[in-house]
Design a protein around this motif. Structure first.
Motif: not given
Length: 365
Positions: A174-175, A177, A216, A188
């Protein structure tokens, strides 16, 4: 016995007379020198050096002379024709050089000037593929739902029964923030759109959710940290796996052609129970010649996506009574679907912005 007779009668052939040959040569040289361009020189060549020119015709008359006179006449005609041909070559070189200079002067293009010509653009192939899939759902009576790509952690995970310890929450998938305490991620999957729909609408719900998602992953021929997927959600009374199977079979036939169906393999997803992996019958060999098929590699089936009956916990989290309503959900990659339909083996051209690639898919039929 008498000796050889060396006397002969010099037959008078007018075109072979020295003064006549010189006159024809001088006329030819004057015409060549007067030629102002290549077209006029071409005409001079035909008139004075062609097969019907005076010197060419005079050359034919040599045979009418006695043997003793032919050598002198031949030399005279040969010298005249040689002078004409030499003059033609020299004048041709001069006129060709002048012609090229005029072309450079009159046909010069100023590449710094603004142009009114515009290249014909084309839509991105993924956009067209997404709209094709959306049209199929709309034809089935479904609606298209959209949502933000920057999503709340609760909608991306918790509402879909992905607990706090689920591996997908880690930085490996996961990205997140910054700051992390805001609990905001790049979505996702497009499942948060399903959660938003269930939170804001009452059943019956029939929606498809196409969109861009982020994980990712390494960037290679089959993976990308940004890709596209579409998910379908149905929530209504009496919904079963049979409805799910029929919907996917219809979708497969619309995308890949008649005779293409699906099969389910048991699997696990937190947001559906029971869950299944969806395989697509090979649309190239249809399973008949699977051993020789390069598309399915002898399997007869191609992995397509995941699906299942909506987990009651997801319904409860979104305010829907699981005792009254049931539903199904499924998802598959739009990029992968496009690669299947166009026999691509590398997805990277889809994201690298080369207009030459996109222009090849400017029209969808």
């Amino acid at each position: 016995m008498s000796g050889p007779n060396n006397d002969y009668d010099p037959v008078e052939v007018t075109p072979l007379k020295a003064e006549e040959v010189d006159a024809q040569r001088d006329a030819a040289l004057a015409a060549i020198a007067a030629a102002a361009d290549l077209d006029e020189l071409k005409q001079a060549r035909l008139d004075h050096a062609g097969d019907r020119s005076p010197l060419a015709l005079a050359n034919r008359e040599i045979g009418a002379l006695p043997p003793q006179a032919r050598k002198e006449a031949g030399q005279r005609i040969g010298q005249a024709r040689g002078a004409v041909n030499k003059a033609l070559a020299e004048r041709s070189a001069v006129l060709e050089a002048e012609h090229e200079e005029r072309m450079l002067a009159t046909e010069t293009v100023d590449v710094t000037l603004p142009t009114t010509r515009r290249r014909r653009g084309s839509r991105h192939p993924i956009t067209m593929q997404s709209e094709t899939i959306a049209d199929i759902f709309v034809a089935m009576g479904w609606e298209i739902a959209e949502g933000p790509m920057v999503e709340a952690e609760w909608l991306n995970f918790d509402a879909l029964n992905l607990g706090p310890d689920h591996p997908a929450r880690t930085m490996q998938d996961t990205f997140w923030t910054e700051p992390a305490e805001n609990h905001v991620v790049l979505r996702t999957h497009t499942s948060p759109v399903q959660a938003r729909t269930m939170l804001t609408r009452k059943p019956p719900i029939y929606v498809a959710c196409p969109g861009r998602v982020f994980r990712t992953d390494e960037y290679d021929a089959t993976h990308s940290p940004m890709f596209h997927q579409v998910e379908g959600l149905v929530v209504d009374e009496g919904i079963t796996m049979a409805h799910l199977k029929g919907s996917l079979d219809h979708l497969a036939a619309q995308l890949y052609g008649e005779g293409v169906t699906t099969r389910f393999r048991p699997s696990y997803f937190p947001f559906t129970e029971p869950s299944a992996e969806v395989d697509l019958r090979c649309f190239v060999c249809l399973g008949d010649n699977s051993e020789e098929c390069r598309t399915c590699r002898g399997e007869g089936w191609i992995e397509w996506g995941g699906c299942g009956v909506v987990n009651p916990r997801v319904l409860i989290a979104c305010g829907i009574d699981p005792e009254v309503y049931s539903g199904f959900a499924f998802g598959f990659g739009i990029d992968r679907t496009f690669m299947f339909r166009h026999n691509l083996t590398d997805l990277r051209p889809l994201f690298e912005g080369d207009v030459r690639f996109a222009s090849a898919f400017g029209t969808e039929i």
